[in-house]
Design a protein around this motif. Structure first.
Motif: not given
Length: 51
Positions: A12-15, A23-27
């Motif tokens: 989550n921090r890297d993305n 653009e993407m979902q958090a884990k």
């Protein structure tokens, strides 16, 4: 579960930018309730052999 939460936190921090722009979902962070819901396992037992 600590290792899974560490992975989710790093991912989550890297993305963060891609997550913020949808653009993407958090884990998700893992908890006992999440694992129970996903696996259906409510209890685990360890049997040790006593000699």
């Amino acid at each position: 579960m600590l290792a899974l939460n560490t992975f989710a936190e790093k991912f989550n921090r890297d993305n963060a930018d891609a997550i913020e722009s949808c653009e993407m979902q958090a884990k998700p962070y893992f908890s006992a309730e999440l694992i129970e819901k996903a696996s259906g396992i409510k209890n685990r037992y360890v049997i040790s052999k006593v000699r």
